[in-house]
Design an enzyme around this catalytic site. Structure first.
Site, PDB file in Angstrom:
ATOM      1  N   ASP A   1       0.709  -1.173   0.079  1.00  0.00           N
ATOM      2  CA  ASP A   1       0.082  -0.071   0.109  1.00  0.00           C
ATOM      3  C   ASP A   1       0.908   1.312  -0.003  1.00  0.00           C
ATOM      4  OD1 ASP A   1       0.922  -0.381   2.590  1.00  0.00           O
ATOM      5  OD2 ASP A   1      -0.995  -1.105   3.312  1.00  0.00           O
TER       6      ASP A   1
ATOM      7  N   ASP B   1      -7.551  -4.074  14.410  1.00  0.00           N
ATOM      8  CA  ASP B   1      -8.809  -4.373  14.038  1.00  0.00           C
ATOM      9  C   ASP B   1      -8.965  -5.310  12.993  1.00  0.00           C
ATOM     10  OD1 ASP B   1      -7.845  -3.068  11.808  1.00  0.00           O
ATOM     11  OD2 ASP B   1      -9.482  -1.562  11.706  1.00  0.00           O
TER      12      ASP B   1
ATOM     13  N   GLU C   1      -9.600  -2.442   5.283  1.00  0.00           N
ATOM     14  CA  GLU C   1     -10.166  -2.049   6.708  1.00  0.00           C
ATOM     15  C   GLU C   1     -11.385  -2.917   6.763  1.00  0.00           C
ATOM     16  OE1 GLU C   1      -8.571  -0.066   8.335  1.00  0.00           O
ATOM     17  OE2 GLU C   1      -8.258   1.754   7.500  1.00  0.00           O
TER      18      GLU C   1
ATOM     19  N   HIS D   1      -7.033  -5.673  10.350  1.00  0.00           N
ATOM     20  CA  HIS D   1      -7.295  -5.389   8.750  1.00  0.00           C
ATOM     21  C   HIS D   1      -5.635  -5.805   8.168  1.00  0.00           C
ATOM     22  CE1 HIS D   1      -5.305  -1.573  10.247  1.00  0.00           C
ATOM     23  NE2 HIS D   1      -4.481  -1.738   9.150  1.00  0.00           N
TER      24      HIS D   1
END
Length: 274
Positions: free
Chosen positions: A53, A122, A129, A124
Site C-alpha cells: 500500500d 482491528d 479495513e 485489517h
C-alpha cells in the site's frame, strides 16, 4: 516467538524471479534479512517485490511515505534491482489506472510467491479495513478513523497531517499468493519449504485480532480471517499476542511447532535440547 527462517537466492545464470508482497510492519524481519545479505548468505538480485500500500497525496520523499520507509529501512541495504521494487504511486494522476497497472505488473511477474505482512488491531491486512470485500483487488480506500488515530503518532500526533486515503492491494490479491517453483533454493543449495502467506503479529493490543483470525469464522469485518481459506498460511506471533486464545489452542500450535522444528531443523532442535 515462533522461529521462522527463510532464505531467497539462486546461483543459476537464468534464475526464476520470485515475487514477494511485503508491508512495512516486519522491521525486525528486514533487519535480519539485511544481516543475512551482508554476511553473504542471501541475495535479492533476482527478487521482485510489490509493496502492499501507499498513502494518497503524501509526497514520495516524505519520511512517512511507504516508499521512503522501504528504501531507508530495507531496499538500499540489499542488492535488489530498483526496477524490481514496485511501490504504488499515491500521487498518480489517475489512481484507478495506477491500481490496475499494479495488478498487471503482479500478473506479468507470474503472481505473488510469498506474502509477508502484519495486521492492525482491528485485523485489517494492508489497508483492507473492516468491511472490505474478501475478493477485492488493488484499489483506492478511505481509511477508518481507528487507523487514522493509530497513524497519528507518525505525524507528530496531528490528525490533520494524517492521510485519509490510500492505495492498497486487495484481500483477493493476497489470497492469490502461490508456491515457489521447486527449482528455487537458498544459496547453500539446500531445499526449503516455501511459505505462501506469513502474518507477523506481536503485542497484546493485537491479541483479539489473532483470536478473530484463527478461532472464529471468516468475516469481512476482520479481513485477516480470510486466510483461513488459503492453503498455506502461517501466523508468527509472540506470547502477548496469544492472550485472547484458548489455552488448548495455544498448546495445540506449540505442539505443532515442536514437531515441525524437529522435522525441518534438527540441529536447531537438538541445540535447544528438544
Amino acid at each position: 516467538m515462533a522461529k521462522v527462517t527463510f532464505f531467497t537466492g539462486h546461483t543459476s545464470t537464468t534464475p526464476p524471479a520470485p515475487s514477494v508482497l511485503i508491508w512495512s510492519t516486519p522491521l525486525g524481519c528486514y533487519k535480519k534479512l539485511i544481516e543475512y545479505h551482508k554476511n553473504g548468505h542471501l541475495s535479492f538480485k533476482y527478487v521482485k517485490t510489490f509493496n502492499m500500500d501507499e498513502y494518497v497525496g503524501l509526497p514520495r520523499n516524505h519520511p512517512e511515505s511507504y516508499h521512503s520507509y522501504m528504501w531507508n529501512n530495507f531496499f538500499k541495504h540489499i542488492d535488489i534491482d530498483p526496477n524490481n521494487a514496485h511501490i504504488l504511486d499515491g500521487n498518480a494522476a489517475d489512481l484507478q489506472a495506477e491500481c490496475d497497472a499494479f495488478e498487471k505488473k503482479i500478473k506479468e511477474a507470474g503472481g505473488i510467491d510469498l506474502f509477508v505482512g502484519g495486521i492492525g488491531p482491528d485485523g485489517h491486512i494492508a489497508f483492507n479495513e473492516p468491511g472490505s470485500s474478501l475478493v477485492s483487488r488493488t484499489r483506492l480506500k478511505t481509511l477508518a478513523m481507528d487507523t487514522i488515530l493509530a497513524n497519528a503518532k507518525y505525524f507528530d500526533g496531528d490528525l490533520s497531517k494524517v492521510p485519509t486515503m490510500a492505495l492498497t492491494v486487495g484481500v483477493g490479491t493476497v489470497m492469490d499468493a502461490r508456491e515457489l517453483p521447486a527449482a528455487f533454493f537458498p544459496l547453500n543449495s539446500t531445499p526449503f519449504i516455501t511459505l505462501m502467506v506469513m502474518i507477523l503479529i506481536t503485542g497484546a493490543h493485537k491479541a483479539f485480532a489473532l483470536y478473530k483470525a484463527i478461532e472464529e469464522g471468516v468475516n469481512h469485518m476482520w479481513t485477516v480471517s480470510a486466510f483461513q481459506q488459503h492453503p498455506r498460511t502461517i501466523f508468527v506471533c509472540d506470547e502477548d499476542a496469544t492472550l485472547e486464545l484458548r489455552v488448548k489452542t495455544v498448546k495445540y500450535f506449540k505442539g505443532l511447532m515442536h514437531v515441525h522444528n524437529k522435522l525441518v531443523d534438527p540441529l536447531f532442535s537438538m541445540k535447544d535440547g528438544n
